[in-house]
Write a protein that holds these residues in place. Sequence first.
Motif, PDB file in Angstrom:
ATOM      1  N   LEU A 167       0.829  -1.213   0.000  1.00 31.13           N
ATOM      2  CA  LEU A 167       0.000   0.000   0.000  1.00 31.13           C
ATOM      3  C   LEU A 167       0.859   1.257   0.000  1.00 31.13           C
ATOM      4  CD1 LEU A 167      -2.829  -0.904   2.558  1.00 31.13           C
ATOM      5  CD2 LEU A 167      -2.704  -1.341   0.086  1.00 31.13           C
ATOM      6  N   ARG A 168       0.281   2.321  -0.551  1.00 24.59           N
ATOM      7  CA  ARG A 168       1.002   3.588  -0.658  1.00 24.59           C
ATOM      8  C   ARG A 168       1.464   4.098   0.703  1.00 24.59           C
ATOM      9  NH1 ARG A 168       1.895   8.183  -4.034  1.00 24.59           N
ATOM     10  NH2 ARG A 168       1.358   6.895  -5.824  1.00 24.59           N
ATOM     11  N   LYS A 169       0.612   3.890   1.745  1.00 25.63           N
ATOM     12  CA  LYS A 169       0.966   4.423   3.067  1.00 25.63           C
ATOM     13  C   LYS A 169       2.202   3.729   3.645  1.00 25.63           C
ATOM     14  CE  LYS A 169      -2.292   1.439   5.613  1.00 25.63           C
ATOM     15  NZ  LYS A 169      -3.466   1.410   6.521  1.00 25.63           N
ATOM     16  N   TYR A 170       2.484   2.502   3.176  1.00 21.41           N
ATOM     17  CA  TYR A 170       3.671   1.789   3.649  1.00 21.41           C
ATOM     18  C   TYR A 170       4.866   1.970   2.701  1.00 21.41           C
ATOM     19  CZ  TYR A 170       0.286  -0.696   6.626  1.00 21.41           C
ATOM     20  OH  TYR A 170      -0.701  -1.015   7.540  1.00 21.41           O
ATOM     21  N   GLN A 171       4.618   2.029   1.407  1.00 23.89           N
ATOM     22  CA  GLN A 171       5.728   2.123   0.451  1.00 23.89           C
ATOM     23  C   GLN A 171       6.208   3.564   0.243  1.00 23.89           C
ATOM     24  OE1 GLN A 171       6.987  -0.605   0.097  1.00 23.89           O
ATOM     25  NE2 GLN A 171       6.020  -2.057  -1.314  1.00 23.89           N
ATOM     26  N   GLY A 172       5.295   4.521   0.356  1.00 28.16           N
ATOM     27  CA  GLY A 172       5.662   5.922   0.136  1.00 28.16           C
ATOM     28  C   GLY A 172       6.806   6.389   1.026  1.00 28.16           C
TER      29      GLY A 172
END
Length: 250
Positions: A129-134
């Motif tokens: 997810l973006r919240k983890y990879q960002g």
Amino acid sequence: MKNRWRSVIFIDLDNTLLHGPFESAVFPVAFRELAAKSGLDEAEIRRRVLEENLRRQQTPGIAAVQAMDWGDILQTVAQDLGAELEADVQGIVNTHAAPPYAVLLDDAGAVLRRLAREDRALVVATNGLRKYQGPVLDALGLTPLFTEILTPDSHNALKQAVAFYGDWPRKTQVQISVGDRYDDDVSAPKSFGFRSIWKPGVPLGPASTLAPRLRPDAFQYQAGQTIRPDAIIASLAELAAVIEQLEQQG
Ligand SMILES: [Mg+2]
């Protein structure tokens, strides 16, 4: 802007470009807490967490974003054990998004800079997810090197669905997938008509002495792996030359 990009390179993150903070920081903390609260050992906690992730991915009614939400997955496993997880998954990611907890593989930053071309889009394709990879992409300095970052949030789809890739297949002539997983990065992309460059992360055996484009014929596949990639690389150092060869084929 029409036809600006002739080719698009979809590049996986975990175990392809980098090792992220889940294995190094998030899981150890969460598994230790749940083991202590439940009396189960950490290996059994891990098994339950991975099983819940797989169950979600394989249940058609569960949204892609929910299937890959490790914070929610860990909380569900905790509740099944009659416990509540106190570890803050997002907080641990945010504070462990840089070395030594998150690290680039194979000098990935330099490799990506060398891949930059006016008519070639470099697009992250990750089931994280973006919240983890960002935070990881930002901390490792990769974010500005990409044209777009595709996560399950982007189109509420996982990599094994063509919807994940949005309109990139329609607006480019050549699509090339790069990644470490056979299912997500070889068989699925090939079924969509993309080229596939596989970095399997295991010793290549007799295939290692061959050129990357010839290795798919010599590689020892596992049972059921009947679709072959277009090239197999041992390291990202081999990537640029293989991409140019596949692009020239059109
Ligand atoms: Mg991967």
